[in-house]
Structures are given as C-alpha cells and as structure tokens.
Design a protein around this motif. Structure first.
Motif, PDB file in Angstrom:
ATOM      1  N   LEU A   1       0.856  -1.240   0.050  1.00 38.31           N
ATOM      2  CA  LEU A   1       0.038   0.042  -0.003  1.00 38.31           C
ATOM      3  C   LEU A   1       0.933   1.344  -0.280  1.00 38.31           C
ATOM      4  CD1 LEU A   1      -3.136   1.331   0.420  1.00 38.31           C
ATOM      5  CD2 LEU A   1      -2.415   1.480   2.971  1.00 38.31           C
ATOM      6  N   THR A   2       0.653   2.074  -0.898  1.00 38.43           N
ATOM      7  CA  THR A   2       1.322   3.354  -1.018  1.00 38.43           C
ATOM      8  C   THR A   2       0.227   4.495  -0.701  1.00 38.43           C
ATOM      9  OG1 THR A   2       1.268   3.588  -3.292  1.00 38.43           O
ATOM     10  CG2 THR A   2       3.138   2.512  -2.446  1.00 38.43           C
ATOM     11  N   VAL A   3       0.550   5.374   0.027  1.00 38.35           N
ATOM     12  CA  VAL A   3      -0.237   6.603   0.415  1.00 38.35           C
ATOM     13  C   VAL A   3       0.311   8.039  -0.002  1.00 38.35           C
ATOM     14  CG1 VAL A   3      -1.658   7.604   1.931  1.00 38.35           C
ATOM     15  CG2 VAL A   3      -1.311   5.384   2.132  1.00 38.35           C
ATOM     16  N   GLU A   4      -0.295   8.620  -1.144  1.00 38.21           N
ATOM     17  CA  GLU A   4       0.104  10.007  -1.474  1.00 38.21           C
ATOM     18  C   GLU A   4      -0.507  11.257  -1.429  1.00 38.21           C
ATOM     19  OE1 GLU A   4       2.740   9.208  -5.026  1.00 38.21           O
ATOM     20  OE2 GLU A   4       1.864   7.491  -5.229  1.00 38.21           O
ATOM     21  N   GLU A   5      -0.089  11.985  -1.006  1.00 38.92           N
ATOM     22  CA  GLU A   5      -1.101  13.429  -1.019  1.00 38.92           C
ATOM     23  C   GLU A   5      -1.061  14.286  -1.946  1.00 38.92           C
ATOM     24  OE1 GLU A   5       0.917  14.980   2.693  1.00 38.92           O
ATOM     25  OE2 GLU A   5      -1.075  15.246   3.434  1.00 38.92           O
ATOM     26  N   HIS A   6      -0.952  13.691  -3.389  1.00 36.02           N
ATOM     27  CA  HIS A   6      -0.937  13.998  -4.500  1.00 36.02           C
ATOM     28  C   HIS A   6      -1.310  12.949  -5.693  1.00 36.02           C
ATOM     29  CE1 HIS A   6       2.766  12.060  -5.405  1.00 36.02           C
ATOM     30  NE2 HIS A   6       3.256  12.694  -4.284  1.00 36.02           N
ATOM     31  N   SER A   7      -1.318  13.476  -6.747  1.00 35.24           N
ATOM     32  CA  SER A   7      -1.833  12.544  -7.936  1.00 35.24           C
ATOM     33  C   SER A   7      -1.127  11.119  -7.739  1.00 35.24           C
ATOM     34  CB  SER A   7      -1.354  13.072  -9.089  1.00 35.24           C
ATOM     35  OG  SER A   7      -1.824  12.232 -10.272  1.00 35.24           O
ATOM     36  N   ILE A   8      -1.677  10.177  -8.045  1.00 37.49           N
ATOM     37  CA  ILE A   8      -1.136   8.781  -7.983  1.00 37.49           C
ATOM     38  C   ILE A   8      -0.541   8.451  -9.318  1.00 37.49           C
ATOM     39  CG2 ILE A   8      -2.629   7.778  -6.179  1.00 37.49           C
ATOM     40  CD1 ILE A   8      -4.153   6.596  -8.296  1.00 37.49           C
ATOM     41  N   ILE A   9      -0.668   9.259 -10.174  1.00 36.93           N
ATOM     42  CA  ILE A   9      -0.254   8.731 -11.797  1.00 36.93           C
ATOM     43  C   ILE A   9       1.267   9.130 -11.709  1.00 36.93           C
ATOM     44  CG2 ILE A   9      -0.409   9.321 -13.925  1.00 36.93           C
ATOM     45  CD1 ILE A   9      -3.325  10.013 -13.441  1.00 36.93           C
ATOM     46  N   THR A  53      -7.970  10.179   4.786  1.00 33.31           N
ATOM     47  CA  THR A  53      -8.100  10.448   6.344  1.00 33.31           C
ATOM     48  C   THR A  53      -7.591   8.835   6.954  1.00 33.31           C
ATOM     49  OG1 THR A  53     -10.386   9.419   6.459  1.00 33.31           O
ATOM     50  CG2 THR A  53     -10.003  11.765   6.372  1.00 33.31           C
ATOM     51  N   VAL A  54      -7.257   9.023   8.123  1.00 36.36           N
ATOM     52  CA  VAL A  54      -6.864   7.786   8.864  1.00 36.36           C
ATOM     53  C   VAL A  54      -7.810   6.532   8.700  1.00 36.36           C
ATOM     54  CG1 VAL A  54      -6.273   6.640  11.158  1.00 36.36           C
ATOM     55  CG2 VAL A  54      -5.563   9.006  10.472  1.00 36.36           C
ATOM     56  N   GLY A  55      -9.176   7.059   8.917  1.00 30.46           N
ATOM     57  CA  GLY A  55     -10.071   5.806   8.727  1.00 30.46           C
ATOM     58  C   GLY A  55     -10.091   5.262   7.167  1.00 30.46           C
ATOM     59  N   HIS A  56     -10.057   6.154   5.990  1.00 30.80           N
ATOM     60  CA  HIS A  56      -9.918   5.559   4.837  1.00 30.80           C
ATOM     61  C   HIS A  56      -8.647   4.663   4.497  1.00 30.80           C
ATOM     62  CE1 HIS A  56     -12.542   9.173   3.913  1.00 30.80           C
ATOM     63  NE2 HIS A  56     -13.055   8.212   3.147  1.00 30.80           N
ATOM     64  N   ILE A  57      -7.740   5.253   5.219  1.00 30.80           N
ATOM     65  CA  ILE A  57      -6.343   4.348   4.926  1.00 30.80           C
ATOM     66  C   ILE A  57      -6.249   3.060   5.663  1.00 30.80           C
ATOM     67  CG2 ILE A  57      -3.885   4.360   5.278  1.00 30.80           C
ATOM     68  CD1 ILE A  57      -3.919   7.419   5.056  1.00 30.80           C
ATOM     69  N   VAL A  58      -6.954   3.087   7.095  1.00 35.57           N
ATOM     70  CA  VAL A  58      -7.114   1.770   7.814  1.00 35.57           C
ATOM     71  C   VAL A  58      -8.066   0.931   7.005  1.00 35.57           C
ATOM     72  CG1 VAL A  58      -8.250   0.964   9.656  1.00 35.57           C
ATOM     73  CG2 VAL A  58      -6.644   2.662   9.944  1.00 35.57           C
ATOM     74  N   LEU A  64      -6.557  -4.542   1.544  1.00 37.34           N
ATOM     75  CA  LEU A  64      -5.402  -4.942   0.909  1.00 37.34           C
ATOM     76  C   LEU A  64      -5.131  -6.406   1.597  1.00 37.34           C
ATOM     77  CD1 LEU A  64      -3.482  -4.755  -1.502  1.00 37.34           C
ATOM     78  CD2 LEU A  64      -2.051  -3.267   0.065  1.00 37.34           C
ATOM     79  N   LEU A  65      -4.978  -6.644   2.963  1.00 36.14           N
ATOM     80  CA  LEU A  65      -4.736  -7.651   3.679  1.00 36.14           C
ATOM     81  C   LEU A  65      -5.652  -8.722   3.250  1.00 36.14           C
ATOM     82  CD1 LEU A  65      -3.709  -6.280   7.099  1.00 36.14           C
ATOM     83  CD2 LEU A  65      -2.097  -7.163   5.156  1.00 36.14           C
TER      84      LEU A  65
END
Length: 104
Positions: A1-9, A53-58, A64-65
């Motif tokens: 899982l990667t999390v980015e505060e910008h475009s994933i492209i 948000t934290v909830g979305h990422i969790v 994913l798991l």
C-alpha cells in the motif's frame, strides 16, 4: 500500500508497482488523488474528499490484507519437470479464484 497526498499517476505508488510486478507480484493498492482537478478547501475537508483520512487508509489496509490472503491461498502449484520448475495453474477452480482476486 502506498499513500500519497498528490496524484497517484507517476508517483511513488507507480514506482513500487513496477518493482513488485517484476520481482514479487502481490496485490497492492495506490491511495492518493486520482486523475481529477483539484480545488481549494480546508485541509481536513480535502483529506476527506480524496479518501486520505486515517479511517480511509485503515480501511484500505484491511481490504488489501484480505486480498493478499486470498491471493496467497490460491497461488499456483509448483510442478517439477526434469530440472525445470514452472508455476502452473492446476485447474478451473484455481483459475476462477485468481480471476476473482484480480478483479476485486
């Protein structure tokens, strides 16, 4: 899982995906801003709007798991022929399971 505060492209997630697909193909997910126009708002509102948000990422981690566990459970069986080993999907059930995993 990667999390980015910008475009994933073309971001970090894309680079990680390239390495994984070549060296250890497993389910992965890129979380960030999709191909959308941005807009102005308070930081918390933007995080909520783009699912950061934290909830979305969790929730993404849990999803994913679950996908990874299904993927591992249905790995092709290794068959050995002579000195060469090859991964072979052993039947319709396994092929359908892998298809389900990849499309979920």
């Amino acid at each position: 899982l990667t999390v980015e505060e910008h475009s994933i492209i073309g971001g970090l997630g894309s680079a990680v995906a390239e390495v994984l697909v070549e060296h250890r193909p497993i389910p992965m997910r890129r979380v960030g801003i999709g191909d959308k126009y941005g807009f102005s708002a308070k930081p918390g509102e933007l995080l909520e709007e783009f699912g950061l948000t934290v909830g979305h990422i969790v929730a993404e981690v849990q999803n994913l798991l679950e996908r990874k566990n299904k993927f591992i459970a249905y790995q092709p069986v290794k068959r050995f022929t002579g000195n060469n080993a090859s991964n072979v999907i052993t039947g319709k059930r396994e092929a359908e399971a892998i298809s389900d995993i990849l499309t979920s």
